[in-house]
Design a protein around this motif. Structure first.
Motif, PDB file in Angstrom:
ATOM      1  N   VAL A 120      58.269   0.012 -26.539  1.00  0.00           N
ATOM      2  CA  VAL A 120      56.904   0.217 -27.036  1.00  0.00           C
ATOM      3  C   VAL A 120      56.438  -1.074 -27.696  1.00  0.00           C
ATOM      4  CG1 VAL A 120      55.447   1.474 -28.669  1.00  0.00           C
ATOM      5  CG2 VAL A 120      57.151   2.713 -27.324  1.00  0.00           C
ATOM      6  N   LYS A 121      55.365  -1.638 -27.163  1.00  0.00           N
ATOM      7  CA  LYS A 121      54.810  -2.903 -27.672  1.00  0.00           C
ATOM      8  C   LYS A 121      53.715  -2.658 -28.713  1.00  0.00           C
ATOM      9  CE  LYS A 121      55.338  -4.963 -23.117  1.00  0.00           C
ATOM     10  NZ  LYS A 121      54.582  -5.369 -21.921  1.00  0.00           N
ATOM     11  N   GLU A 122      52.946  -1.601 -28.486  1.00  0.00           N
ATOM     12  CA  GLU A 122      51.776  -1.363 -29.328  1.00  0.00           C
ATOM     13  C   GLU A 122      51.426   0.121 -29.278  1.00  0.00           C
ATOM     14  OE1 GLU A 122      47.171  -3.022 -29.653  1.00  0.00           O
ATOM     15  OE2 GLU A 122      48.331  -3.428 -27.843  1.00  0.00           O
ATOM     16  N   VAL A 123      50.845   0.619 -30.371  1.00  0.00           N
ATOM     17  CA  VAL A 123      50.330   1.982 -30.407  1.00  0.00           C
ATOM     18  C   VAL A 123      48.858   1.894 -30.771  1.00  0.00           C
ATOM     19  CG1 VAL A 123      50.526   4.263 -31.431  1.00  0.00           C
ATOM     20  CG2 VAL A 123      52.588   2.886 -31.095  1.00  0.00           C
ATOM     21  N   VAL A 124      48.030   2.501 -29.943  1.00  0.00           N
ATOM     22  CA  VAL A 124      46.581   2.424 -30.089  1.00  0.00           C
ATOM     23  C   VAL A 124      46.041   3.807 -30.429  1.00  0.00           C
ATOM     24  CG1 VAL A 124      44.423   1.894 -28.867  1.00  0.00           C
ATOM     25  CG2 VAL A 124      46.485   0.539 -28.421  1.00  0.00           C
ATOM     26  N   LEU A 125      45.132   3.849 -31.369  1.00  0.00           N
ATOM     27  CA  LEU A 125      44.492   5.101 -31.775  1.00  0.00           C
ATOM     28  C   LEU A 125      43.213   5.306 -30.972  1.00  0.00           C
ATOM     29  CD1 LEU A 125      44.341   7.541 -33.658  1.00  0.00           C
ATOM     30  CD2 LEU A 125      43.185   6.075 -35.318  1.00  0.00           C
ATOM     31  N   ASP A 126      43.123   6.429 -30.297  1.00  0.00           N
ATOM     32  CA  ASP A 126      41.916   6.823 -29.570  1.00  0.00           C
ATOM     33  C   ASP A 126      41.038   7.598 -30.547  1.00  0.00           C
ATOM     34  OD1 ASP A 126      39.966   8.073 -28.063  1.00  0.00           O
ATOM     35  OD2 ASP A 126      41.328   8.748 -26.496  1.00  0.00           O
ATOM     36  N   ASN A 127      39.902   7.034 -30.901  1.00  0.00           N
ATOM     37  CA  ASN A 127      38.992   7.658 -31.876  1.00  0.00           C
ATOM     38  C   ASN A 127      37.842   8.406 -31.228  1.00  0.00           C
ATOM     39  OD1 ASN A 127      40.093   7.082 -34.423  1.00  0.00           O
ATOM     40  ND2 ASN A 127      39.423   4.969 -34.259  1.00  0.00           N
ATOM     41  N   SER A 128      37.937   8.641 -29.930  1.00  0.00           N
ATOM     42  CA  SER A 128      36.833   9.344 -29.284  1.00  0.00           C
ATOM     43  C   SER A 128      36.721  10.763 -29.835  1.00  0.00           C
ATOM     44  CB  SER A 128      37.025   9.373 -27.766  1.00  0.00           C
ATOM     45  OG  SER A 128      38.203  10.078 -27.428  1.00  0.00           O
ATOM     46  N   VAL A 129      35.540  11.313 -29.756  1.00  0.00           N
ATOM     47  CA  VAL A 129      35.277  12.643 -30.289  1.00  0.00           C
ATOM     48  C   VAL A 129      35.877  13.678 -29.336  1.00  0.00           C
ATOM     49  CG1 VAL A 129      33.463  14.283 -30.910  1.00  0.00           C
ATOM     50  CG2 VAL A 129      33.177  11.851 -31.395  1.00  0.00           C
ATOM     51  N   SER A 130      36.613  14.623 -29.896  1.00  0.00           N
ATOM     52  CA  SER A 130      37.275  15.632 -29.074  1.00  0.00           C
ATOM     53  C   SER A 130      36.282  16.685 -28.595  1.00  0.00           C
ATOM     54  CB  SER A 130      38.391  16.307 -29.859  1.00  0.00           C
ATOM     55  OG  SER A 130      37.842  17.115 -30.871  1.00  0.00           O
ATOM     56  N   ASP A 131      36.609  17.315 -27.479  1.00  0.00           N
ATOM     57  CA  ASP A 131      35.794  18.406 -26.963  1.00  0.00           C
ATOM     58  C   ASP A 131      35.746  19.551 -27.960  1.00  0.00           C
ATOM     59  OD1 ASP A 131      35.328  16.984 -24.648  1.00  0.00           O
ATOM     60  OD2 ASP A 131      36.933  17.962 -23.517  1.00  0.00           O
ATOM     61  N   GLU A 132      36.850  19.747 -28.683  1.00  0.00           N
ATOM     62  CA  GLU A 132      36.934  20.805 -29.690  1.00  0.00           C
ATOM     63  C   GLU A 132      35.881  20.595 -30.783  1.00  0.00           C
ATOM     64  OE1 GLU A 132      40.025  21.199 -33.187  1.00  0.00           O
ATOM     65  OE2 GLU A 132      40.943  21.811 -31.296  1.00  0.00           O
ATOM     66  N   LEU A 133      35.732  19.376 -31.250  1.00  0.00           N
ATOM     67  CA  LEU A 133      34.756  19.072 -32.291  1.00  0.00           C
ATOM     68  C   LEU A 133      33.331  19.223 -31.769  1.00  0.00           C
ATOM     69  CD1 LEU A 133      34.133  18.169 -35.147  1.00  0.00           C
ATOM     70  CD2 LEU A 133      34.346  15.805 -34.370  1.00  0.00           C
ATOM     71  N   ILE A 134      33.081  18.772 -30.569  1.00  0.00           N
ATOM     72  CA  ILE A 134      31.755  18.900 -29.973  1.00  0.00           C
ATOM     73  C   ILE A 134      31.375  20.377 -29.855  1.00  0.00           C
ATOM     74  CG2 ILE A 134      30.416  18.574 -27.853  1.00  0.00           C
ATOM     75  CD1 ILE A 134      31.982  15.915 -27.498  1.00  0.00           C
ATOM     76  N   GLU A 135      32.313  21.201 -29.392  1.00  0.00           N
ATOM     77  CA  GLU A 135      32.051  22.634 -29.254  1.00  0.00           C
ATOM     78  C   GLU A 135      31.787  23.276 -30.609  1.00  0.00           C
ATOM     79  OE1 GLU A 135      31.066  25.914 -27.338  1.00  0.00           O
ATOM     80  OE2 GLU A 135      31.624  24.055 -26.325  1.00  0.00           O
ATOM     81  N   GLU A 136      32.522  22.873 -31.618  1.00  0.00           N
ATOM     82  CA  GLU A 136      32.332  23.406 -32.970  1.00  0.00           C
ATOM     83  C   GLU A 136      30.937  23.066 -33.501  1.00  0.00           C
ATOM     84  OE1 GLU A 136      34.321  22.812 -37.350  1.00  0.00           O
ATOM     85  OE2 GLU A 136      35.616  22.636 -35.591  1.00  0.00           O
ATOM     86  N   VAL A 137      30.508  21.849 -33.311  1.00  0.00           N
ATOM     87  CA  VAL A 137      29.179  21.425 -33.758  1.00  0.00           C
ATOM     88  C   VAL A 137      28.099  22.177 -33.005  1.00  0.00           C
ATOM     89  CG1 VAL A 137      27.572  19.472 -33.812  1.00  0.00           C
ATOM     90  CG2 VAL A 137      29.939  19.161 -34.543  1.00  0.00           C
ATOM     91  N   LEU A 138      28.272  22.330 -31.693  1.00  0.00           N
ATOM     92  CA  LEU A 138      27.291  23.073 -30.908  1.00  0.00           C
ATOM     93  C   LEU A 138      27.187  24.527 -31.364  1.00  0.00           C
ATOM     94  CD1 LEU A 138      27.959  21.669 -27.320  1.00  0.00           C
ATOM     95  CD2 LEU A 138      25.970  21.245 -28.771  1.00  0.00           C
ATOM     96  N   ASN A 139      28.314  25.130 -31.704  1.00  0.00           N
ATOM     97  CA  ASN A 139      28.285  26.511 -32.198  1.00  0.00           C
ATOM     98  C   ASN A 139      27.522  26.610 -33.512  1.00  0.00           C
ATOM     99  OD1 ASN A 139      29.637  27.696 -30.065  1.00  0.00           O
ATOM    100  ND2 ASN A 139      31.645  27.355 -30.975  1.00  0.00           N
ATOM    101  N   ILE A 140      27.700  25.645 -34.396  1.00  0.00           N
ATOM    102  CA  ILE A 140      26.975  25.627 -35.659  1.00  0.00           C
ATOM    103  C   ILE A 140      25.464  25.499 -35.417  1.00  0.00           C
ATOM    104  CG2 ILE A 140      26.559  24.275 -37.763  1.00  0.00           C
ATOM    105  CD1 ILE A 140      29.606  23.639 -37.706  1.00  0.00           C
ATOM    106  N   ILE A 141      25.098  24.624 -34.508  1.00  0.00           N
ATOM    107  CA  ILE A 141      23.685  24.424 -34.184  1.00  0.00           C
ATOM    108  C   ILE A 141      23.087  25.694 -33.608  1.00  0.00           C
ATOM    109  CG2 ILE A 141      22.091  23.199 -32.640  1.00  0.00           C
ATOM    110  CD1 ILE A 141      23.971  20.725 -33.008  1.00  0.00           C
TER     111      ILE A 141
END
Length: 92
Positions: free
Chosen positions: A67-88
């Motif tokens: 393992v040379k490097e570990v990268v964090l993927d900060n993209s927004v999850s589908d779970e979070l998008i669905e949660e926000v849409l439900n609130i709206i």
């Protein structure tokens, strides 16, 4: 190497993150670069950078020398998008 990374995430890293109501998802392993996504409480924690460096990256590199490097993927999850849409939808 993919199976080794999965094993380290499952046995060494995930249990530590779960103590703090967090989790981790393996996104990709490519040419020694491991991409992960932090989930749960870890996804929005102000200390996420330190968690990545002090726990995730150091554990993976210590356990798997390839393992040379570990990268964090900060993209927004589908779970979070669905949660926000439900609130709206509820507030219409």
């Amino acid at each position: 190497m993919l199976e080794m990374v999965k094993s380290v995430l499952e046995t060494k890293i995930r249990p530590e993150l779960m103590k703090h109501y967090g989790d981790i998802e393996l996104v990709d392993v490519n040419d020694g670069v491991v991409t992960v996504k932090l989930l749960g409480s870890c996804s929005h924690c102000p200390s996420a950078v330190f968690t990545m460096e002090d726990l995730v990256e150091s554990t993976l590199k210590d356990s798997i020398p390839e393992v040379k490097e570990v990268v964090l993927d900060n993209s927004v999850s589908d779970e979070l998008i669905e949660e926000v849409l439900n609130i709206i939808r509820k507030n219409r």
